[in-house]
Motif scaffolding. Structure first.
Motif, mmCIF file in Angstrom:
data_model
loop_
_atom_site.group_PDB
_atom_site.id
_atom_site.type_symbol
_atom_site.label_atom_id
_atom_site.label_comp_id
_atom_site.label_asym_id
_atom_site.label_seq_id
_atom_site.Cartn_x
_atom_site.Cartn_y
_atom_site.Cartn_z
ATOM 1 N N ASN A 17 0.811 -1.223 0.000
ATOM 2 C CA ASN A 17 0.000 0.000 0.000
ATOM 3 C C ASN A 17 0.844 1.272 0.000
ATOM 4 O O ASN A 17 0.338 2.358 0.292
ATOM 5 C CB ASN A 17 -0.945 -0.017 1.200
ATOM 6 N N ARG A 171 -1.896 -7.520 -3.284
ATOM 7 C CA ARG A 171 -1.780 -7.339 -4.727
ATOM 8 C C ARG A 171 -1.183 -5.968 -5.029
ATOM 9 O O ARG A 171 -1.916 -4.993 -5.186
ATOM 10 C CB ARG A 171 -3.140 -7.495 -5.383
ATOM 11 N N GLU A 173 0.220 -2.785 -6.916
ATOM 12 C CA GLU A 173 -0.020 -2.187 -8.228
ATOM 13 C C GLU A 173 1.324 -2.071 -8.917
ATOM 14 O O GLU A 173 2.151 -1.231 -8.570
ATOM 15 C CB GLU A 173 -0.662 -0.808 -8.077
ATOM 16 N N THR A 174 1.552 -2.944 -9.906
ATOM 17 C CA THR A 174 2.855 -2.964 -10.560
ATOM 18 C C THR A 174 2.753 -3.517 -11.969
ATOM 19 O O THR A 174 1.883 -4.355 -12.245
ATOM 20 C CB THR A 174 3.872 -3.792 -9.740
ATOM 21 N N TYR A 181 2.132 -12.970 -6.725
ATOM 22 C CA TYR A 181 3.120 -11.972 -6.351
ATOM 23 C C TYR A 181 4.087 -12.509 -5.310
ATOM 24 O O TYR A 181 3.776 -13.425 -4.545
ATOM 25 C CB TYR A 181 2.424 -10.707 -5.836
ATOM 26 N N HIS A 189 8.098 -2.191 -6.700
ATOM 27 C CA HIS A 189 7.039 -2.161 -7.690
ATOM 28 C C HIS A 189 6.957 -0.800 -8.367
ATOM 29 O O HIS A 189 7.408 0.203 -7.826
ATOM 30 C CB HIS A 189 5.683 -2.557 -7.083
ATOM 31 N N MET A 191 4.204 1.456 -11.116
ATOM 32 C CA MET A 191 2.992 1.562 -11.904
ATOM 33 C C MET A 191 3.061 2.863 -12.680
ATOM 34 O O MET A 191 3.243 3.939 -12.089
ATOM 35 C CB MET A 191 1.746 1.541 -11.028
#
Length: 192
Positions: A17, A171, A173-174, A181, A189, A191
């Motif tokens: 997060n 999960r 974000e990448t 993962y 990561h 994005m």
């Protein structure tokens, strides 16, 4: 202690997060402090006897969000640079420094290319390219990188730790990884 942090369930949840885990030092003080510390570490890496920092990407690759600073380190003597037809190819060791905790990963040698009008190419961090041991012709350089990271209490994570699975509900974000993962994806990561 940092290696324990790398696999701590709460820290991994925070990392996914994009939250700092409340670690000591700069990581307890916020993103601005972390960025300042990482710039200091990159400057220290650039002072290594056998190596220099060819490039350090602090701008999230110009867009999006990167949970790490991407550092490309090459041999100081210039032996890993080749120029031809206006293009320069530099062989070096990619290193990523996490913005989320005092953690890093080192990758197999790669090549960065730069050409006319700012054109160029670079690889992106990838779990399958993490290196755990000094590679032939890079032994002394690998030792120097370890010394700098140790001096700043940055844990250099190996592929065994980075390959551990994340809990299914985590999960990140990448665009760098895909399910299922891994610990790598939590700490490193990006994005766009």
């Amino acid at each position: 202690m940092s290696r324990k942090l790398a696999t701590d369930p709460t820290a991994l949840r925070n990392a996914v997060n994009d939250q700092l885990p409340g670690w000591a030092g700069a990581w307890a003080s916020g993103a601005t402090s972390v960025d300042g510390l990482l710039r200091w570490i990159v400057a220290d890496l650039d002072r290594m006897p056998a190596l220099s920092v060819h490039d350090a990407e602090f701008r999230h690759y110009g867009s999006g969000y990167a949970s790490f600073v991407d550092v490309f380190i090459t041999k100081r003597d210039g032996s890993m640079r080749q120029s031809e037809n206006g293009w320069t190819n530099v062989e070096g060791l990619p290193l990523v420094l996490s913005r989320l905790a005092p953690l890093a990963a080192l990758f197999k040698p790669d090549i960065q290319a730069s050409g006319p009008s700012g054109a160029g190419s670079r690889g992106m961090p990838e779990l399958s390219l993490v290196t755990d041991t000094a590679l032939p012709s890079w032994e002394e350089e690998y030792r120097q990188i370890h010394q700098v990271l140790d001096r700043h209490d940055i844990a250099l994570l190996d592929s065994q730790v980075l390959s551990l699975p994340l809990e299914a509900e985590l999960r990140p974000e990448t665009v760098l990884g895909r399910p299922p993962y891994r610990v790598f994806d939590a700490w490193f990561h990006w994005m766009d």
